[in-house]
Write a protein that holds these residues in place. Sequence first.
Motif, PDB file in Angstrom:
ATOM      1  N   ALA A  78       0.842  -1.191   0.000  1.00  0.00           N
ATOM      2  CA  ALA A  78       0.000   0.000   0.000  1.00  0.00           C
ATOM      3  C   ALA A  78       0.877   1.240   0.000  1.00  0.00           C
ATOM      4  O   ALA A  78       2.043   1.201   0.406  1.00  0.00           O
ATOM      5  CB  ALA A  78      -0.927   0.020   1.219  1.00  0.00           C
ATOM      6  N   ALA A  79       0.287   2.362  -0.448  1.00  0.00           N
ATOM      7  CA  ALA A  79       0.989   3.637  -0.454  1.00  0.00           C
ATOM      8  C   ALA A  79       0.038   4.728   0.009  1.00  0.00           C
ATOM      9  O   ALA A  79      -1.148   4.730  -0.334  1.00  0.00           O
ATOM     10  CB  ALA A  79       1.524   3.965  -1.844  1.00  0.00           C
ATOM     11  N   VAL A  80       0.574   5.651   0.797  1.00  0.00           N
ATOM     12  CA  VAL A  80      -0.154   6.861   1.177  1.00  0.00           C
ATOM     13  C   VAL A  80       0.189   7.947   0.176  1.00  0.00           C
ATOM     14  O   VAL A  80       1.376   8.244  -0.044  1.00  0.00           O
ATOM     15  CB  VAL A  80       0.229   7.314   2.603  1.00  0.00           C
ATOM     16  N   VAL A  81      -0.824   8.539  -0.455  1.00  0.00           N
ATOM     17  CA  VAL A  81      -0.614   9.607  -1.430  1.00  0.00           C
ATOM     18  C   VAL A  81      -0.890  10.925  -0.723  1.00  0.00           C
ATOM     19  O   VAL A  81      -2.040  11.346  -0.584  1.00  0.00           O
ATOM     20  CB  VAL A  81      -1.515   9.425  -2.663  1.00  0.00           C
ATOM     21  N   GLU A  98       1.705  -1.039 -10.413  1.00  0.00           N
ATOM     22  CA  GLU A  98       2.441  -1.954  -9.537  1.00  0.00           C
ATOM     23  C   GLU A  98       1.508  -2.755  -8.628  1.00  0.00           C
ATOM     24  O   GLU A  98       1.971  -3.470  -7.742  1.00  0.00           O
ATOM     25  CB  GLU A  98       3.431  -1.164  -8.677  1.00  0.00           C
ATOM     26  N   CYS A  99       0.191  -2.636  -8.853  1.00  0.00           N
ATOM     27  CA  CYS A  99      -0.818  -3.351  -8.060  1.00  0.00           C
ATOM     28  C   CYS A  99      -0.710  -2.994  -6.568  1.00  0.00           C
ATOM     29  O   CYS A  99      -0.742  -3.859  -5.698  1.00  0.00           O
ATOM     30  CB  CYS A  99      -0.697  -4.852  -8.245  1.00  0.00           C
ATOM     31  N   ILE A 100      -0.589  -1.695  -6.272  1.00  0.00           N
ATOM     32  CA  ILE A 100      -0.429  -1.192  -4.912  1.00  0.00           C
ATOM     33  C   ILE A 100      -1.695  -0.446  -4.502  1.00  0.00           C
ATOM     34  O   ILE A 100      -2.122   0.493  -5.182  1.00  0.00           O
ATOM     35  CB  ILE A 100       0.790  -0.254  -4.817  1.00  0.00           C
ATOM     36  N   ASP A 101      -2.317  -0.841  -3.397  1.00  0.00           N
ATOM     37  CA  ASP A 101      -3.471  -0.125  -2.865  1.00  0.00           C
ATOM     38  C   ASP A 101      -3.053   1.267  -2.396  1.00  0.00           C
ATOM     39  O   ASP A 101      -1.903   1.472  -1.972  1.00  0.00           O
ATOM     40  CB  ASP A 101      -4.093  -0.893  -1.696  1.00  0.00           C
ATOM     41  N   VAL A 102      -3.993   2.231  -2.436  1.00  0.00           N
ATOM     42  CA  VAL A 102      -3.638   3.616  -2.128  1.00  0.00           C
ATOM     43  C   VAL A 102      -4.598   4.235  -1.121  1.00  0.00           C
ATOM     44  O   VAL A 102      -5.800   3.990  -1.141  1.00  0.00           O
ATOM     45  CB  VAL A 102      -3.609   4.486  -3.406  1.00  0.00           C
ATOM     46  N   ILE A 127      -7.184  -2.465  -7.473  1.00  0.00           N
ATOM     47  CA  ILE A 127      -6.607  -1.933  -6.235  1.00  0.00           C
ATOM     48  C   ILE A 127      -7.655  -1.136  -5.464  1.00  0.00           C
ATOM     49  O   ILE A 127      -8.631  -0.634  -6.030  1.00  0.00           O
ATOM     50  CB  ILE A 127      -5.373  -1.042  -6.495  1.00  0.00           C
ATOM     51  N   ALA A 128      -7.444  -1.035  -4.166  1.00  0.00           N
ATOM     52  CA  ALA A 128      -8.346  -0.287  -3.293  1.00  0.00           C
ATOM     53  C   ALA A 128      -7.938   1.177  -3.244  1.00  0.00           C
ATOM     54  O   ALA A 128      -6.751   1.503  -3.305  1.00  0.00           O
ATOM     55  CB  ALA A 128      -8.323  -0.869  -1.885  1.00  0.00           C
TER      56      ALA A 128
END
Length: 369
Positions: A78-81, A98-102, A127-128
């Motif tokens: 996951a990543a925080v935007v 990259e199939c990373i939830d945000v 992704i979420a």
Amino acid sequence: MQLPILDRWTDSSGLSLGVLGVGNIGMVHLKSALAMPNVEVVAAADAVPENRNRADRAGVSRTYDDYAALLESEDLDAAVVALPPFLHAEAVERAAEECIDVFVEKPLARSTEEADDLLETAREAGIAVGVDHTLRYQPDMTGLKEAYDEGSVGHVPYASITRLNDGPLGRPPVENAPPSWPLDPDAAGGGSLLELGVHCFDVLEWLFGDLEVLDASMGRTLEIDVEDAATVLLEARETGTTITLHCGSYQWEQLPEVNTRLRLEGVTGTLSNRDHLPDNFYAGAAKSALSNVASRFTNDEPDVFGPTFYLQAHYDALADFCEAIRAGNRPPVDGTDGRRTLALAETAYERAAVDADGADELEAPEVTL
């Protein structure tokens, strides 16, 4: 509409997280994540060297000057935007590759059109998307909602909400120039209504259901290119509640004073968020303030959770998001919620523009003595 999230979790290992943007609110998210069990903050990115240095001192293993390079290089869940709004859509697109939830700072985007593209990208990638609408996590708001849901004041014909702060210019004397993007309508998407009003829209729909904008006006108390005051008249059709919303970035904040006031005028009484402040709110805030002042003399990092009343809400919102994606569930505050607040803001801008055009056409009344 987002499709159900793919369950990519097969064990109980920690969630690997990256933070994109470690300015003021990004550092709050960073330190929140560092304090969470079963979450590993593996990297942070920011174009400003000073911000990267702060992230290093906070305990992040690796920092990048380019968020895209972080997303490509790190193995993240996951990543925080926490980037400026004009970068939200691009950051989500890179994360989707990259199939990373945000988990995206509000506003989700600069417009509903941009939000729709962002959400479609996320849906196609599976992704979420969570959104940091934190008013609903503050204890005064949760206490008010609980009392309202219990029917303690009966039917509520009228409600009002006000949210004010000092905005991007800050409280004088200002030591450093503010960032340029919050005062740029193209970069930010708008002024106070997008910075503060979307929080109000979110908590009102959390209370009353879908809202309709009836009228609105925008104001500028300073010579800037975005509104620093907005007033919106709303109706909640499901409950028959008329609501006034006012937000502005023209008032110097007096922390730890609460900068959001919500009142529900029910048929059997009034509910106010101030009636649900924690008993130790002011004592705890004063202690945190003294600790932060002392940190300037010891060269320690200030405590980002003080006054904890506000910033604990950010912790809880991010923790809820992490728990949801770990369980393969839709985030409790997701992209559709963020998109809805943008739609309300756009309608308010439209109503205000119509009223402004009409006012220009009116002739001044003749006054005789």
